[in-house]
Motif scaffolding. Structure first.
Motif, PDB file in Angstrom:
ATOM      1  N   VAL A  43       0.856  -1.189   0.000  1.00 30.39           N
ATOM      2  CA  VAL A  43       0.000   0.000   0.000  1.00 30.39           C
ATOM      3  C   VAL A  43       0.894   1.242   0.000  1.00 30.39           C
ATOM      4  O   VAL A  43       1.494   1.574   1.021  1.00 30.39           O
ATOM      5  N   ASP A  44       1.002   1.904  -1.144  1.00 26.22           N
ATOM      6  CA  ASP A  44       1.727   3.173  -1.206  1.00 26.22           C
ATOM      7  C   ASP A  44       0.944   4.202  -0.392  1.00 26.22           C
ATOM      8  O   ASP A  44      -0.278   4.303  -0.523  1.00 26.22           O
ATOM      9  N   THR A  45       1.660   4.984   0.423  1.00 25.81           N
ATOM     10  CA  THR A  45       1.000   5.882   1.372  1.00 25.81           C
ATOM     11  C   THR A  45       1.645   7.266   1.327  1.00 25.81           C
ATOM     12  O   THR A  45       2.874   7.388   1.360  1.00 25.81           O
ATOM     13  N   TRP A  46       0.787   8.278   1.282  1.00 23.72           N
ATOM     14  CA  TRP A  46       1.230   9.675   1.294  1.00 23.72           C
ATOM     15  C   TRP A  46       0.452  10.437   2.361  1.00 23.72           C
ATOM     16  O   TRP A  46      -0.664  10.056   2.713  1.00 23.72           O
ATOM     17  N   ALA A  47       1.024  11.529   2.844  1.00 21.85           N
ATOM     18  CA  ALA A  47       0.304  12.433   3.738  1.00 21.85           C
ATOM     19  C   ALA A  47       0.656  13.868   3.369  1.00 21.85           C
ATOM     20  O   ALA A  47       1.835  14.191   3.163  1.00 21.85           O
ATOM     21  N   PHE A  48      -0.368  14.697   3.279  1.00 17.80           N
ATOM     22  CA  PHE A  48      -0.216  16.115   2.972  1.00 17.80           C
ATOM     23  C   PHE A  48      -0.811  16.926   4.115  1.00 17.80           C
ATOM     24  O   PHE A  48      -1.811  16.513   4.713  1.00 17.80           O
ATOM     25  N   VAL A  49      -0.230  18.066   4.409  1.00 24.26           N
ATOM     26  CA  VAL A  49      -0.786  18.938   5.437  1.00 24.26           C
ATOM     27  C   VAL A  49      -2.112  19.501   4.940  1.00 24.26           C
ATOM     28  O   VAL A  49      -2.181  20.061   3.841  1.00 24.26           O
ATOM     29  N   ASP A  50      -3.166  19.320   5.740  1.00 23.10           N
ATOM     30  CA  ASP A  50      -4.480  19.818   5.356  1.00 23.10           C
ATOM     31  C   ASP A  50      -4.428  21.345   5.285  1.00 23.10           C
ATOM     32  O   ASP A  50      -4.057  22.013   6.251  1.00 23.10           O
ATOM     33  N   ASP A  98      -2.512  22.936   2.979  1.00 29.40           N
ATOM     34  CA  ASP A  98      -1.306  23.310   2.231  1.00 29.40           C
ATOM     35  C   ASP A  98      -0.712  22.062   1.598  1.00 29.40           C
ATOM     36  O   ASP A  98       0.120  21.378   2.183  1.00 29.40           O
ATOM     37  N   MET A  99      -1.124  21.794   0.372  1.00 29.59           N
ATOM     38  CA  MET A  99      -0.700  20.574  -0.305  1.00 29.59           C
ATOM     39  C   MET A  99       0.768  20.615  -0.731  1.00 29.59           C
ATOM     40  O   MET A  99       1.301  19.615  -1.211  1.00 29.59           O
ATOM     41  N   THR A 100       1.428  21.766  -0.555  1.00 31.75           N
ATOM     42  CA  THR A 100       2.853  21.826  -0.882  1.00 31.75           C
ATOM     43  C   THR A 100       3.722  21.294   0.260  1.00 31.75           C
ATOM     44  O   THR A 100       4.939  21.142   0.081  1.00 31.75           O
ATOM     45  N   GLU A 101       3.116  21.034   1.412  1.00 30.77           N
ATOM     46  CA  GLU A 101       3.855  20.416   2.520  1.00 30.77           C
ATOM     47  C   GLU A 101       3.357  18.989   2.674  1.00 30.77           C
ATOM     48  O   GLU A 101       2.161  18.754   2.873  1.00 30.77           O
ATOM     49  N   PHE A 102       4.262  18.042   2.617  1.00 32.22           N
ATOM     50  CA  PHE A 102       3.863  16.634   2.582  1.00 32.22           C
ATOM     51  C   PHE A 102       4.909  15.764   3.278  1.00 32.22           C
ATOM     52  O   PHE A 102       6.067  16.161   3.463  1.00 32.22           O
ATOM     53  N   LEU A 124      -7.026  11.856  -4.435  1.00 35.58           N
ATOM     54  CA  LEU A 124      -7.126  13.245  -3.996  1.00 35.58           C
ATOM     55  C   LEU A 124      -8.278  13.955  -4.701  1.00 35.58           C
ATOM     56  O   LEU A 124      -9.001  14.759  -4.090  1.00 35.58           O
ATOM     57  N   ALA A 125      -8.447  13.676  -5.988  1.00 37.73           N
ATOM     58  CA  ALA A 125      -9.507  14.331  -6.758  1.00 37.73           C
ATOM     59  C   ALA A 125     -10.888  14.016  -6.188  1.00 37.73           C
ATOM     60  O   ALA A 125     -11.795  14.861  -6.249  1.00 37.73           O
ATOM     61  N   GLU A 126     -11.058  12.816  -5.625  1.00 37.69           N
ATOM     62  CA  GLU A 126     -12.343  12.472  -5.013  1.00 37.69           C
ATOM     63  C   GLU A 126     -12.677  13.387  -3.847  1.00 37.69           C
ATOM     64  O   GLU A 126     -13.846  13.562  -3.491  1.00 37.69           O
ATOM     65  N   LEU A 127     -11.648  13.982  -3.225  1.00 38.79           N
ATOM     66  CA  LEU A 127     -11.855  14.928  -2.121  1.00 38.79           C
ATOM     67  C   LEU A 127     -11.830  16.370  -2.613  1.00 38.79           C
ATOM     68  O   LEU A 127     -11.875  17.303  -1.797  1.00 38.79           O
ATOM     69  N   GLY A 128     -11.745  16.567  -3.926  1.00 40.53           N
ATOM     70  CA  GLY A 128     -11.677  17.902  -4.480  1.00 40.53           C
ATOM     71  C   GLY A 128     -10.323  18.551  -4.312  1.00 40.53           C
ATOM     72  O   GLY A 128     -10.205  19.779  -4.303  1.00 40.53           O
ATOM     73  N   LEU A 129      -9.280  17.735  -4.202  1.00 34.94           N
ATOM     74  CA  LEU A 129      -7.936  18.228  -3.952  1.00 34.94           C
ATOM     75  C   LEU A 129      -7.006  17.854  -5.099  1.00 34.94           C
ATOM     76  O   LEU A 129      -7.279  16.923  -5.868  1.00 34.94           O
ATOM     77  N   ALA A 130      -5.887  18.569  -5.182  1.00 32.58           N
ATOM     78  CA  ALA A 130      -4.883  18.269  -6.202  1.00 32.58           C
ATOM     79  C   ALA A 130      -3.505  18.528  -5.626  1.00 32.58           C
ATOM     80  O   ALA A 130      -3.325  19.432  -4.801  1.00 32.58           O
ATOM     81  N   ALA A 131      -2.547  17.727  -6.044  1.00 38.28           N
ATOM     82  CA  ALA A 131      -1.144  17.911  -5.662  1.00 38.28           C
ATOM     83  C   ALA A 131      -0.358  18.239  -6.916  1.00 38.28           C
ATOM     84  O   ALA A 131      -0.631  17.694  -7.994  1.00 38.28           O
TER      85      ALA A 131
END
Length: 204
Positions: free
Chosen positions: A35-42, A44-48, A121-128
Motif C-alpha cells: 500500500v503506497d502511502t502519502w500524507a499532505f498537510v491539510d 497546504d498541499m505543498t507540505e507533505f 485526492l480528486a475524489e476529495l476535491g484536492l490536487a497535488a
C-alpha cells in the motif's frame, strides 16, 4: 468520528482527511498487498510527508513503532503507534507510474500508483502539484552491504496492520499497488484490495 472500514480497491487509490490526534489503521487484508502511502498537510498541499527528511529524523531507513515521519519542512506528520505486519516497509522506491511499466515491457495503459494518488485526492476535491516518494507499507525491498536491492514478497500476514497517528491535520492517500509483473504483491503477482479505518486517537 464513526469508525468505518474503507476499501482501497485492488489497483486503485483512496484518500481521507485525518485530524490531528486521530489514528489510521491500514490493514493488509490479504497479507500480500503493498500500500503506497502519502500524507499532505491539510490546507497546504505543498507540505507533505517526505521520505528523505524522515530517514534523517528517524535515524533509520524504515520506520519502527514509535518513529515519527516528518514533512518536507521537517515537521512531524505521522507517528507509528503499532505494527503487527513485521515492521518491514520501504522508504526508497518511487511510486510506480506509466514509465515504470513501459520499462517493464507493458504496452498500453497500466494502472499505477502515481495516477491512483491523484485520483484519490480528486475524489476529495484536492490536487497535488507533484507525486512525493511514498511510504510503501508492507513492501519488502531488502538490501545488502554492497548496496544492492531486491524485490521480495511482503512478510506480513493476512489481516496484519499498522497504526499511524496524525501529528497535525492532514490528508492521507493510499494506493493498493497494481504491480503485477514483479513479486512485490506476493509470488502470484496479483494485486488485491486493502482497507483502512480512522480511529479516535484517545485510546493511543
Amino acid at each position: 468520528m464513526t469508525e468505518q472500514t474503507v476499501t482501497i480497491p485492488a489497483r486503485k487509490g483512496k484518500a481521507t482527511r485525518l485530524p490531528a490526534g486521530h489514528v489510521i489503521k491500514v490493514i493488509n487484508t490479504p497479507g500480500t498487498q503493498v500500500v503506497d502511502t502519502w500524507a499532505f498537510v491539510d490546507g497546504d498541499m505543498t507540505e507533505f510527508m517526505s521520505m528523505e527528511h524522515s530517514r534523517a529524523a528517524m535515524n533509520r531507513l524504515t520506520p519502527k513503532i514509535g518513529d515519527t515521519l516528518v514533512t518536507n519542512r521537517r515537521r512531524p506528520i505521522l507517528t507509528v503507534v503499532d505494527d503487527t505486519s513485521g515492521e518491514v516497509h520501504d522508504t526508497f522506491i518511487a511510486a510506480c507510474d506509466r514509465w515504470r511499466y513501459e520499462g517493464l515491457g507493458v504496452t498500453g495503459y497500466h494502472d499505477n500508483c502515481q495516477d491512483n494518488l491523484h485520483a484519490g485526492l480528486a475524489e476529495l476535491g484536492l490536487a497535488a502539484t507533484e507525486t512525493p516518494s511514498p511510504l510503501n507499507l508492507f513492501m519488502n525491498i531488502p538490501w545488502d552491504l554492497a548496496g544492492r536491492i531486491d524485490w521480495k514478497p511482503p512478510v506480513s500476514e493476512p489481516g496484519s496492520y499498522i497504526l499511524l497517528r496524525a501529528e497535525r491535520d492532514c490528508i492521507v492517500a493510499f494506493s493498493s499497488c497494481p504491480q503485477d509483473i514483479i513479486p512485490i504483491n506476493g509470488v502470484g503477482c496479483t494485486p488485491q484490495a486493502a482497507h483502512f479505518v480512522v480511529l479516535d486517537g484517545a485510546a493511543f
